[in-house]
Design a protein around this motif. Structure first.
Motif, PDB file in Angstrom:
ATOM      1  N   PRO A   1       3.636  -3.114   0.708  1.00 62.69           N
ATOM      2  CA  PRO A   1       3.779  -4.516   1.135  1.00 62.69           C
ATOM      3  C   PRO A   1       5.236  -4.983   1.111  1.00 62.69           C
ATOM      4  O   PRO A   1       5.576  -5.980   1.744  1.00 62.69           O
ATOM      5  CB  PRO A   1       2.934  -5.289   0.128  1.00 62.69           C
ATOM      6  CG  PRO A   1       2.829  -4.396  -1.074  1.00 62.69           C
ATOM      7  CD  PRO A   1       2.880  -2.990  -0.558  1.00 62.69           C
ATOM      8  N   LEU A   2       6.079  -4.267   0.386  1.00 61.88           N
ATOM      9  CA  LEU A   2       7.493  -4.600   0.192  1.00 61.88           C
ATOM     10  C   LEU A   2       7.614  -5.953  -0.532  1.00 61.88           C
ATOM     11  O   LEU A   2       6.697  -6.755  -0.420  1.00 61.88           O
ATOM     12  CB  LEU A   2       8.256  -4.618   1.517  1.00 61.88           C
ATOM     13  CG  LEU A   2       8.196  -3.312   2.336  1.00 61.88           C
ATOM     14  CD1 LEU A   2       8.953  -3.475   3.661  1.00 61.88           C
ATOM     15  CD2 LEU A   2       8.768  -2.127   1.555  1.00 61.88           C
ATOM     16  N   PRO A   3       8.658  -6.244  -1.265  1.00 64.79           N
ATOM     17  CA  PRO A   3       9.856  -5.420  -1.387  1.00 64.79           C
ATOM     18  C   PRO A   3       9.612  -4.181  -2.257  1.00 64.79           C
ATOM     19  O   PRO A   3       8.797  -4.213  -3.174  1.00 64.79           O
ATOM     20  CB  PRO A   3      10.839  -6.359  -2.096  1.00 64.79           C
ATOM     21  CG  PRO A   3       9.973  -7.282  -2.908  1.00 64.79           C
ATOM     22  CD  PRO A   3       8.728  -7.462  -2.096  1.00 64.79           C
TER      23      PRO A   3
ATOM     24  N   ARG B   1       2.496 -20.557  -1.148  1.00 63.58           N
ATOM     25  CA  ARG B   1       2.597 -19.463  -2.138  1.00 63.58           C
ATOM     26  C   ARG B   1       2.862 -20.100  -3.493  1.00 63.58           C
ATOM     27  O   ARG B   1       3.693 -21.013  -3.602  1.00 63.58           O
ATOM     28  CB  ARG B   1       3.729 -18.500  -1.795  1.00 63.58           C
ATOM     29  CG  ARG B   1       4.021 -17.538  -2.958  1.00 63.58           C
ATOM     30  CD  ARG B   1       4.988 -16.451  -2.617  1.00 63.58           C
ATOM     31  NE  ARG B   1       4.389 -15.487  -1.704  1.00 63.58           N
ATOM     32  CZ  ARG B   1       4.936 -14.316  -1.390  1.00 63.58           C
ATOM     33  NH1 ARG B   1       6.095 -13.966  -1.925  1.00 63.58           N
ATOM     34  NH2 ARG B   1       4.347 -13.492  -0.557  1.00 63.58           N
TER      35      ARG B   1
ATOM     36  N   HIS C   1      -3.716 -12.141  -1.524  1.00 60.07           N
ATOM     37  CA  HIS C   1      -2.630 -12.267  -0.537  1.00 60.07           C
ATOM     38  C   HIS C   1      -3.240 -11.918   0.829  1.00 60.07           C
ATOM     39  O   HIS C   1      -2.956 -10.876   1.409  1.00 60.07           O
ATOM     40  CB  HIS C   1      -1.496 -11.306  -0.905  1.00 60.07           C
ATOM     41  CG  HIS C   1      -0.190 -11.570  -0.235  1.00 60.07           C
ATOM     42  ND1 HIS C   1      -0.051 -12.402   0.862  1.00 60.07           N
ATOM     43  CD2 HIS C   1       1.057 -11.095  -0.505  1.00 60.07           C
ATOM     44  CE1 HIS C   1       1.231 -12.415   1.231  1.00 60.07           C
ATOM     45  NE2 HIS C   1       1.920 -11.645   0.417  1.00 60.07           N
TER      46      HIS C   1
ATOM     47  N   PRO D   1       9.542 -16.744  -5.010  1.00 58.59           N
ATOM     48  CA  PRO D   1      10.415 -16.105  -4.021  1.00 58.59           C
ATOM     49  C   PRO D   1       9.629 -15.349  -2.949  1.00 58.59           C
ATOM     50  O   PRO D   1       8.535 -14.846  -3.216  1.00 58.59           O
ATOM     51  CB  PRO D   1      11.245 -15.122  -4.853  1.00 58.59           C
ATOM     52  CG  PRO D   1      11.143 -15.601  -6.253  1.00 58.59           C
ATOM     53  CD  PRO D   1       9.806 -16.276  -6.379  1.00 58.59           C
ATOM     54  N   SER D   2      10.213 -15.294  -1.764  1.00 55.41           N
ATOM     55  CA  SER D   2       9.608 -14.532  -0.660  1.00 55.41           C
ATOM     56  C   SER D   2      10.676 -14.298   0.399  1.00 55.41           C
ATOM     57  O   SER D   2      11.522 -15.162   0.628  1.00 55.41           O
ATOM     58  CB  SER D   2       8.468 -15.337  -0.037  1.00 55.41           C
ATOM     59  OG  SER D   2       8.050 -14.768   1.185  1.00 55.41           O
ATOM     60  N   THR D   3      10.627 -13.151   1.028  1.00 52.68           N
ATOM     61  CA  THR D   3      11.427 -12.930   2.234  1.00 52.68           C
ATOM     62  C   THR D   3      10.480 -12.804   3.423  1.00 52.68           C
ATOM     63  O   THR D   3      10.476 -13.635   4.336  1.00 52.68           O
ATOM     64  CB  THR D   3      12.283 -11.648   2.094  1.00 52.68           C
ATOM     65  OG1 THR D   3      13.204 -11.839   1.021  1.00 52.68           O
ATOM     66  CG2 THR D   3      13.048 -11.354   3.386  1.00 52.68           C
ATOM     67  N   ARG D   4       9.620 -11.768   3.399  1.00 54.23           N
ATOM     68  CA  ARG D   4       8.765 -11.448   4.544  1.00 54.23           C
ATOM     69  C   ARG D   4       7.735 -12.519   4.864  1.00 54.23           C
ATOM     70  O   ARG D   4       7.602 -12.924   6.025  1.00 54.23           O
ATOM     71  CB  ARG D   4       7.971 -10.154   4.284  1.00 54.23           C
ATOM     72  CG  ARG D   4       8.648  -8.892   4.663  1.00 54.23           C
ATOM     73  CD  ARG D   4       8.166  -7.801   3.752  1.00 54.23           C
ATOM     74  NE  ARG D   4       8.584  -8.143   2.412  1.00 54.23           N
ATOM     75  CZ  ARG D   4       9.821  -7.897   1.963  1.00 54.23           C
ATOM     76  NH1 ARG D   4      10.669  -7.244   2.692  1.00 54.23           N
ATOM     77  NH2 ARG D   4      10.188  -8.296   0.757  1.00 54.23           N
ATOM     78  N   THR D   5       6.978 -12.947   3.865  1.00 49.62           N
ATOM     79  CA  THR D   5       5.847 -13.826   4.161  1.00 49.62           C
ATOM     80  C   THR D   5       6.353 -15.146   4.719  1.00 49.62           C
ATOM     81  O   THR D   5       5.887 -15.631   5.752  1.00 49.62           O
ATOM     82  CB  THR D   5       5.002 -14.043   2.885  1.00 49.62           C
ATOM     83  OG1 THR D   5       4.742 -12.771   2.297  1.00 49.62           O
ATOM     84  CG2 THR D   5       3.698 -14.727   3.208  1.00 49.62           C
TER      85      THR D   5
ATOM     86  N   GLN E   1      -1.213 -10.775   3.935  1.00 48.50           N
ATOM     87  CA  GLN E   1      -0.726  -9.397   3.788  1.00 48.50           C
ATOM     88  C   GLN E   1      -1.860  -8.423   4.100  1.00 48.50           C
ATOM     89  O   GLN E   1      -1.673  -7.427   4.812  1.00 48.50           O
ATOM     90  CB  GLN E   1      -0.215  -9.184   2.359  1.00 48.50           C
ATOM     91  CG  GLN E   1       0.280  -7.770   2.095  1.00 48.50           C
ATOM     92  CD  GLN E   1       1.581  -7.443   2.815  1.00 48.50           C
ATOM     93  OE1 GLN E   1       2.496  -8.243   2.823  1.00 48.50           O
ATOM     94  NE2 GLN E   1       1.667  -6.280   3.441  1.00 48.50           N
TER      95      GLN E   1
END
Ligand code: CP
Length: 310
Positions: free
Chosen positions: A264-266, A103, A131, A50-54, A134
């Motif tokens: 780095p979030l989340p 990823r 990463h 899972p990823s949102t930002r990257t 990031q």
């Protein structure tokens, strides 16, 4: 020369500084100019975790440079479901695109992809290992806010065992003479090999369990999430869940006036939302910096940096 971006272990100080400079230059261009930089290129995004930002920032960054995006279908609908290997999948994606962003939950998967593909590969996070995209946006944010990367005092707080963002950033910081505070419960402390690397390089560091022991000294507070998904034993996770929480009450007036908080979030619950509108909170700006930074990474591996900026 930067052919792939897999690990901060591979990048020299000059290469790091060059890519940060390129991101700054790209940020200064108009949206119209940017659309020419990767016109006609295809960027593949392969996210096995899972990823949102990257993912979204790589895709947005590429689109804003005029490139097209090709994404691996959800795993259930791809031929991985039929038993196709990771290596064969990479060979196919190499044929269909110009850059592969990957990823994967396994340490070393991005390296394997780069050894399989003749097209450049960018690691978007491999297991607990590295990463680098990031890290570069973290460095970009620190440089923008502090005006230097040299001689800073930085605390890493939370999950230092499984946190790939920490492993990557610590490696990069070894070029810049930092003092580092590693704040974690014993079972989540930095891996021994990383501490040994710092010791050999003469980097000053302390291992702590309470961030209050360094709060008044630090320039950067790098908070991390406890990575529940990487614990082999959920009972161990329950022992450390929620162990560090920062909020206005335990930060304000107790740290340097210009300290910045990065993450780095989340986040889950480790940074109270009451800090979000304070001068310390840089984590949303940090995430936004993923756009120019990832644009610089794609332009670098495609050797477009010199074409547009010499
Ligand atoms: N920082 C980061 O890697 O976020 P995502 O997991 O949402 O991509």
């Amino acid at each position: 020369m930067v052919e792939n971006i897999i690990s901060m272990n591979d990048m020299k100080k000059e290469e790091i500084l060059d890519i940060l400079k390129l991101a700054r230059k790209i940020e200064g261009c108009s949206e119209e100019e940017k659309l020419k930089f990767l016109h006609g290129k295809i960027i593949s995004t392969l996210f096995f975790e899972p990823s949102t930002r990257t993912r979204m920032s790589f895709e947005s960054a590429a689109m804003r440079l005029g490139a097209n995006i090709l994404s691996l279908p959800p795993l259930e609908q791809s031929s991985l479901k039929k038993g196709e290997s990771f290596r064969d999948t990479i060979k196919m994606v190499e044929a269909y695109s110009d850059v592969i962003v990957v990823r994967h939950p396994f340490d070393g998967a991005a390296r394997l992809a780069s050894e399989t593909s003749r097209k450049p590969v960018i690691n978007a996070g491999d297991g607990s290992n590295q990463h680098p995209s990031q890290t570069l946006l973290d460095l970009y944010t620190i440089l923008e806010e502090k005006g230097t990367l040299e001689n800073l005092q930085i605390a890493f707080v939370g999950d230092l065992k499984y946190g790939r963002t920490v492993h990557s950033l610590v490696k990069a910081l070894t070029h810049f003479k930092p003092t580092i505070y590693f704040v974690a419960p014993q079972i989540l402390q930095m891996p021994g090999y990383s501490l040994e690397d710092l010791r050999k390089k003469g980097i000053k560091y302390e291992v702590l369990e309470d961030f209050r022991d360094c709060l008044d000294k630090i320039d950067v507070f790098y908070m991390t999430r406890i990575q529940k998904e990487r614990f082999p034993d959920i009972e161990d996770y329950e022992k450390v869940r929620g162990i560090y929480v920062i909020n206005r009450e335990n930060i304000e007036g107790k740290c340097k006036d210009d300290m910045i908080i990065l993450h780095p979030l989340p986040r889950v619950d480790e940074i109270d939302t009451d800090l979000d509108n304070t001068k310390y909170a840089l984590y949303f700006k940090q995430a936004k910096n993923g756009i120019p930074m990832r644009q610089a990474m794609m332009m670098t591996v495609l050797k477009k940096d010199k074409e547009f900026f010499l």
